[in-house]
Design an enzyme around this catalytic site. Structure first.
Site, PDB file in Angstrom:
ATOM      1  N   HIS A  92       0.852  -1.198   0.000  1.00  0.00           N
ATOM      2  CA  HIS A  92       0.000   0.000   0.000  1.00  0.00           C
ATOM      3  C   HIS A  92       0.878   1.236   0.000  1.00  0.00           C
ATOM      4  CE1 HIS A  92      -3.388   2.657   0.744  1.00  0.00           C
ATOM      5  NE2 HIS A  92      -2.584   3.299   1.562  1.00  0.00           N
ATOM      6  N   ASP A 171     -15.327   2.082   7.021  1.00  0.00           N
ATOM      7  CA  ASP A 171     -14.276   2.997   6.579  1.00  0.00           C
ATOM      8  C   ASP A 171     -14.758   3.880   5.442  1.00  0.00           C
ATOM      9  OD1 ASP A 171     -11.469   3.985   6.269  1.00  0.00           O
ATOM     10  OD2 ASP A 171     -11.753   3.056   4.316  1.00  0.00           O
ATOM     11  N   ARG A 178     -14.697  12.390   7.103  1.00  0.00           N
ATOM     12  CA  ARG A 178     -13.442  13.063   7.447  1.00  0.00           C
ATOM     13  C   ARG A 178     -13.068  14.095   6.401  1.00  0.00           C
ATOM     14  NH1 ARG A 178      -9.741   8.414   7.189  1.00  0.00           N
ATOM     15  NH2 ARG A 178      -8.111   9.977   7.442  1.00  0.00           N
ATOM     16  N   SER A 193      -7.919   3.519   8.806  1.00  0.00           N
ATOM     17  CA  SER A 193      -8.575   3.487   7.498  1.00  0.00           C
ATOM     18  C   SER A 193      -7.798   2.594   6.536  1.00  0.00           C
ATOM     19  CB  SER A 193      -8.675   4.904   6.934  1.00  0.00           C
ATOM     20  OG  SER A 193      -9.135   4.893   5.599  1.00  0.00           O
ATOM     21  N   LYS A 197      -8.729  -1.934   5.731  1.00  0.00           N
ATOM     22  CA  LYS A 197      -8.952  -2.502   4.393  1.00  0.00           C
ATOM     23  C   LYS A 197      -7.880  -3.538   4.055  1.00  0.00           C
ATOM     24  CE  LYS A 197      -9.160   1.686   2.861  1.00  0.00           C
ATOM     25  NZ  LYS A 197      -9.303   2.976   2.161  1.00  0.00           N
TER      26      LYS A 197
END
Length: 437
Positions: A92, A171, A178, A193, A197
């Site tokens: 990620h 999320d 947010r 967050s 995932k």
């Protein structure tokens, strides 16, 4: 006259808000309830907004963040790759300009017998989205069912697709809130967050690419390191082998920012060429992913797989499996305009944020998630920091289908290129700044 609710709730939203407002620790039961109740619509948007602001201002400890992340995961489904005949690893990135690393990385890691289930997103603002880039390939399909994804991982070893709606739905709802309440910067909420995932994806090993610099979400190394540490701890707590690399995003990655432009550059990397910073980061992340999956490889061996066709073979198979034609010509923009060097000297700085905003204004990105993007739009750089340039030499080419966009894109690049006297030149630094494990 008051009415009694059909189902009594275990907690009260206002009490939970007050707890964090008053700098106290949220208990596990409070966290489980408030995330679930918000997902169900029992906790109102304004109440969760107040709680998010209290978390931004007063923080959370490791135990709170871990429990919050677990509650987000519990709001939806979890994928299970235990039926595959090979280990899994995922990556990620926190997002940047010219960050096309997923495209060469997934097939490179898969070439060594590790499955890569890469669930990716779309771009918003100045950072590009992996799915937008791949959709510039004719025929390529973004949406796969869980069964299709599992079959492709078994046959090809790599898949890049959009996440299904069942993964961490809490999320998705909180992320949108947010964005409009000034609480995006809360590190506990950023970390939970991302990690809710990624943990729900079910991968065995995870490598985080945490960007630092003008083109990154985290501008300072200290903030990036705190985010990296928090996410690595969350992964570890959840039983996922997790490591983070802090990487430089003060200058764009590679020489392109834009969808089809970045695909073209990624294919160059897979063919054994491409810009050195893109190659170096791809290899560094691949080495970490393979080690985390229990298939460690020497850096030289990983680098060799980019030059000998192994990674390219997986890339082509991956694109074909999702309906794309890896040999088809990529879209190109109808119009272009050149930005030139203002003086002789050495290019000492190319501002990543400015290049990202310019690409966005040219049509490569979107201001709202409903917007469409131009496949061929973007910025193509012709020089990197450290290169000697002469006045009038092309520094960048702007690409778009809509020439009325050139003026605002050029305005974003005003001051983005810094040319200095040769005596002021410093050596190019490594794209990898630090490692957090």
């Amino acid at each position: 006259m008051s009415t009694t609710p059909a189902t009594a709730e275990k907690f009260d939203a206002v009490d939970v808000i007050r707890t964090k407002r008053d700098k106290q620790r949220l208990e596990g039961g409070q966290i489980d309830w408030v995330v679930d109740a918000y997902t169900r619509g029992v906790v109102a948007e304004e109440q969760m907004a107040a709680l998010a602001m209290a978390i931004l201002l007063n923080g959370m400890d490791r135990g709170e963040i871990s429990r919050w992340t677990s509650a987000m995961i519990a709001s939806g489904e979890r994928l299970d790759f235990s039926g595959l005949d090979r280990p899994t690893a995922d990556k990620h990135s926190t997002g940047g300009v010219g960050d096309k690393i997923t495209l060469p990385l997934a097939p490179l890691v898969a070439a060594f017998g590790v499955a890569v289930p890469q669930l990716s997103g779309r771009g918003l603002g100045h950072t590009g989205g992996t799915l937008d880039k791949l959709e510039s390939i004719p025929g390529w399909r973004v949406a796969l069912s869980n069964d299709e994804m599992m079959a492709q991982l078994g046959s090809v070893g790599a898949v890049i697709c959009q996440a299904g709606s069942g993964l961490a739905p809490a999320d998705r709802k909180l992320y949108a809130l947010r964005d409009v309440t000034g609480t995006v910067e809360a590190i506990p909420l950023i970390a939970s967050s991302i990690m809710s995932k990624k943990i729900a994806e079910g991968t065995g090993a995870l490598v985080l690419d945490v960007k630092v610099g003008s083109g990154a979400f985290m501008k300072s190394a200290d903030d990036a390191r705190e985010l990296a540490r928090t996410m690595v701890d969350l992964g570890t707590d959840a039983g996922v082998r997790t490591v983070a690399l802090l990487t430089d995003m003060s200058t764009p990655l590679g020489l392109t920012a834009g969808n089809a432009l970045e695909v073209r550059e990624s294919v160059e990397v897979l063919a054994g060429g491409g810009p050195s910073d893109v190659v170096d980061l791809t290899v560094a992340l691949a080495v970490e992913m393979l080690a985390g999956a229990g298939r460690p490889q020497a850096e030289d061996d990983v680098r060799a797989a980019l030059g000998d066709g192994r990674a390219m073979d997986v890339w082509k198979a991956m694109i074909r499996a999702q309906g794309g034609d890896p040999d088809a010509p990529l879209p190109s923009a109808r119009e272009s305009e050149i930005v030139t060097a203002p003086s002789d000297g050495v290019l000492t700085h190319v501002d990543a944020l400015a290049v990202g905003v310019a690409a966005w204004r040219l049509g490569a990105g979107r201001a709202r998630k409903e917007d469409t993007v131009q496949a061929g739009a973007g910025v193509e750089l012709h020089a990197k920091p450290g290169d000697v340039v002469v006045a009038g030499q092309p520094l960048a080419t702007l690409h778009t289908d809509t020439p009325e966009r050139f003026e605002r894109a050029a305005a974003a690049l005003d001051g983005a290129f810094r040319v200095s006297d040769v005596s002021l030149v410093t050596e190019r630094t490594s794209v990898v700044l630090d490692r957090v494990a």
